[in-house]
Every structure is written in C-alpha cells, then in structure tokens.
Design a protein around this motif. Structure first.
Motif, short mmCIF file in Angstrom:
data_model
loop_
_atom_site.label_atom_id
_atom_site.label_comp_id
_atom_site.label_asym_id
_atom_site.label_seq_id
_atom_site.Cartn_x
_atom_site.Cartn_y
_atom_site.Cartn_z
N ILE A 3 0.93 -0.99 0.29
CA ILE A 3 -0.30 -0.32 -0.42
C ILE A 3 0.95 1.22 -0.17
CG2 ILE A 3 -2.10 1.73 1.37
CD1 ILE A 3 -2.63 -1.96 2.46
N TYR A 4 0.43 2.03 -0.63
CA TYR A 4 1.53 3.41 -1.02
C TYR A 4 0.61 4.28 -0.12
CZ TYR A 4 5.03 1.87 -3.97
OH TYR A 4 5.49 0.67 -4.75
N GLY A 5 0.91 5.84 0.31
CA GLY A 5 -0.08 6.51 1.00
C GLY A 5 -0.82 5.96 2.37
N ALA A 10 -5.03 6.18 -0.13
CA ALA A 10 -4.24 4.84 -0.39
C ALA A 10 -4.71 4.24 -1.41
CB ALA A 10 -4.30 4.16 1.00
N VAL A 11 -2.97 3.83 -1.67
CA VAL A 11 -3.15 2.66 -3.25
C VAL A 11 -3.15 1.21 -3.47
CG1 VAL A 11 -2.02 2.31 -5.57
CG2 VAL A 11 -2.76 4.98 -5.03
N ARG A 12 -3.79 0.56 -2.96
CA ARG A 12 -2.82 -0.57 -3.42
C ARG A 12 -2.38 -1.83 -4.32
NH1 ARG A 12 -5.68 -4.49 0.84
NH2 ARG A 12 -7.16 -3.56 2.49
N ALA A 13 -0.98 -1.17 -3.90
CA ALA A 13 0.03 -1.36 -5.07
C ALA A 13 -0.37 -2.81 -5.96
CB ALA A 13 1.75 -0.89 -5.37
N LEU A 14 -0.04 -3.84 -4.62
CA LEU A 14 -0.11 -4.86 -4.67
C LEU A 14 -1.13 -5.83 -3.38
CD1 LEU A 14 3.82 -6.59 -4.77
CD2 LEU A 14 2.27 -6.66 -6.65
N GLY A 31 2.11 -6.12 -18.29
CA GLY A 31 0.05 -5.74 -17.35
C GLY A 31 -0.06 -4.16 -17.94
N PRO A 32 -0.45 -3.40 -18.19
CA PRO A 32 -0.34 -1.94 -18.39
C PRO A 32 -0.01 -0.75 -17.14
CG PRO A 32 -3.27 -3.03 -17.85
CD PRO A 32 -1.97 -4.35 -17.66
N SER A 33 0.25 0.00 -17.39
CA SER A 33 0.84 0.76 -16.50
C SER A 33 0.11 0.90 -15.29
CB SER A 33 0.85 2.22 -17.80
OG SER A 33 1.72 3.34 -16.52
N GLY A 34 1.07 0.82 -13.81
CA GLY A 34 0.32 1.47 -12.61
C GLY A 34 -0.66 -0.12 -12.50
N SER A 35 -0.27 -1.72 -12.85
CA SER A 35 -0.80 -2.27 -12.74
C SER A 35 0.07 -3.17 -11.35
CB SER A 35 -1.10 -3.37 -14.12
OG SER A 35 0.65 -3.69 -14.55
N GLY A 36 0.51 -2.35 -11.20
CA GLY A 36 2.29 -3.13 -10.03
C GLY A 36 3.49 -4.11 -10.75
N LYS A 37 3.74 -3.58 -12.00
CA LYS A 37 5.26 -4.03 -12.34
C LYS A 37 6.55 -4.00 -11.52
CE LYS A 37 4.41 -2.62 -16.49
NZ LYS A 37 2.91 -2.15 -16.11
N SER A 38 6.80 -2.84 -11.47
CA SER A 38 7.73 -2.53 -10.62
C SER A 38 7.31 -2.55 -9.34
CB SER A 38 7.66 -0.78 -10.55
OG SER A 38 7.45 -0.48 -12.16
N THR A 39 6.83 -2.33 -8.61
CA THR A 39 6.47 -2.82 -7.33
C THR A 39 6.18 -4.03 -6.43
OG1 THR A 39 4.75 -1.18 -7.19
CG2 THR A 39 4.63 -3.05 -5.05
#
Ligand code: ADP
Ligand code: ADP
Length: 223
Positions: A3-5, A10-14, A31-39
């Motif tokens: 979770i970020y923030g 708050a964003v549930r990135a994973l 996955g699309p941008s923002g789907s959590g790949k980097s996280t």
C-alpha cells in the motif's frame, strides 16, 4: 500486499498477487501501466518492503528481513538489469562488470566472466568506457555485470526499452540461453509482447494481482 500512502488516497499497488517462480525459469511480467509491475519486482528483489504477505527466496522470507539484511541479500543472491543501463561512466566495461564482486569484496570467477564476455560478444570492448560503447553494447555490459556474481535470480526492468530491435533480440536470445543453458532464473518486466515471447512463461498483472499466465508457445498467438 503493498500500500502506498494512507487513508482516502491510499493505493493498493499489490493486492493478493501470488506467484511462484521456479529456479532456472525465464519469466516475463506484463501488464498495463500502474498494474504493479515495478512494485512487484522491487518486492521480489528485496529493494522494497511489503505491507502484508510473504516474499520467499528459497527458504528466506524477505518480508521478515531488515534493511541491512536485504542489502546483503541483494548483493549476494540477486542481480539487476535496468532500462537505463546504470553503468558507472568513469569505469571501463571490465571494471563495470566486476563491480558487484568488488563491492562485495569477492574475488571474480575469471573463467565464468570470460565465458559471459564471450557469449555476449564483449571481448574486444572490455577497455572501453560506457560513452565509447553503443546502446546495445552498454546493455550487454549491464547484463554481464548482473550475472558476474552468479546470482540466484536476475531481475530485468524493461531491458530492451532503450535498444533497437536487433540489439533487443540479441539480448533476449541471451537471456533465454542464460536460463536454458546456464540455469539462471530470470524475471523480466516488459511492455513489449514480442520481448515477452522469448520467455518460458508470461505472467499478466492487473490492479496488483496476477490475472493470467501463459507458457511461451502460446504467446505469439495473442500478438
Ligand atoms: P507499473 O510498474 O505496472 O506501472 P507500479 O508498480 O509502478 O506499476 O504502480 C502500481 C500502483 O502504485 C500505481 O497505482 C501507482 O500509481 C502506485 N504507486 C507506485 N509507486 C508509488 C509511490 N511511490 N507512491 C504512491 N503510489 C505509487
Ligand atoms: P527507473 O527505471 O524508474 O528509472 P530503475 O529501474 O533504474 O529506475 O531503478 C529502480 C530502483 O532500483 C531505484 O530506486 C534505484 O535506486 C534502485 N537501484 C538501481 N540500481 C540498483 C542496484 N544495483 N542495487 C540496488 N538498487 C538499485
């Protein structure tokens, strides 16, 4: 879970992302941008902490390690290849390749490094500094550096993003070979379906979850 923030923003990135990566497999994450790949990649590589769940590397649970232990683990068991190469401009190709070993105070396995350099076609570029190398050559130096310490797992973040298609294909062929012939475990994040087609398996993320999986032979059919 990551979770970020906090609170309303708050964003549930994973959020319930579950996957298991067998040793020696070349896995692509799409996955699309923002789907959590980097996280996801940062969590798997021990670059970042998670807020729930587990990250297991063999028997080690990364989510229970402190910052110092994660740094040590990254140094000893994980390699990275970044889109931006991240080479040290003042060092030669050979020095860049040896850098993770130098930093870890380990003696290079010269036979292994010679083999990597030969497979990657870098033998006549070892004395050059990054600015004297093409993009493809710089990326191959970055790959040799990631593999120099024989890490258990290598993470590649959009490794072909800054390469022309020929250099990209050469790099992807090498990654596939590293998995098949050298038994290297490789996890690659990519936007590019034709890059993912080189992997043994493609994992698709959406909204912080694994939503689909394909084995490589099925991938070209969806292009
Ligand atoms: P991808 O790599 O697939 O583009 P990310 O892992 O970068 O996805 O991001 C997943 C979600 O987390 C997105 O909604 C993104 O906006 C959010 N996010 C990523 N990093 C941060 C951060 N440092 N602070 C706040 N939100 C973030
Ligand atoms: P981007 O692609 O978004 O420009 P990178 O993928 O290069 O960023 O880096 C992602 C994160 O990994 C950054 O926070 C960076 O500080 C960290 N990082 C980069 N190289 C290494 C490394 N060799 N070891 C540990 N962490 C690293």
């Amino acid at each position: 879970m990551k979770i970020y923030g906090r609170g309303d923003t708050a964003v549930r990135a994973l959020d319930g992302a579950t996957l298991s990566i067998p040793a020696g497999q070349f896995t692509a994450v799409m996955g699309p941008s923002g789907s959590g790949k980097s996280t996801l990649m940062h969590a798997l590589a021990g670059l970042d902490t998670i807020d729930g769940g587990q990250v297991l590397l063999g028997d080690t649970d990364l989510s229970r390690l402190g910052e110092r232990q994660r740094t040590l683990l990254r140094r000893e068991r994980v390699g990275f290849v970044f889109q931006s190469f991240n080479l040290v401009p003042t060092l030669t190709a050979a020095e860049n390749i040896a850098l993770p070993l130098t930093l870890a105070g380990r003696r290079p396995d010269q036979e292994w490094i010679d083999e990597l350099v030969a497979i990657l076609g870098l033998a006549d570029r070892l004395r050059h500094r990054p600015t004297e190398l093409s993009g493809g050559q710089q990326q191959r130096v970055a790959v040799a550096r990631a593999l120099a310490a024989r890490p258990e797992i290598v993470f590649a973040d959009e490794p072909t993003g800054n390469l022309d298609s020929r250099a990209g294909e050469a790099l992807l062929s090498f990654l596939r070979r590293a998995a098949r012939e050298l038994g290297q475990t490789i996890v690659m994040v990519t936007h590019d379906p034709s890059a993912a087609a080189y992997a043994d398996r493609v994992v698709f993320l959406a909204d912080g979850r694994v939503v689909d999986e394909l084995s490589a032979p099925a991938v070209p059919a969806i292009l």
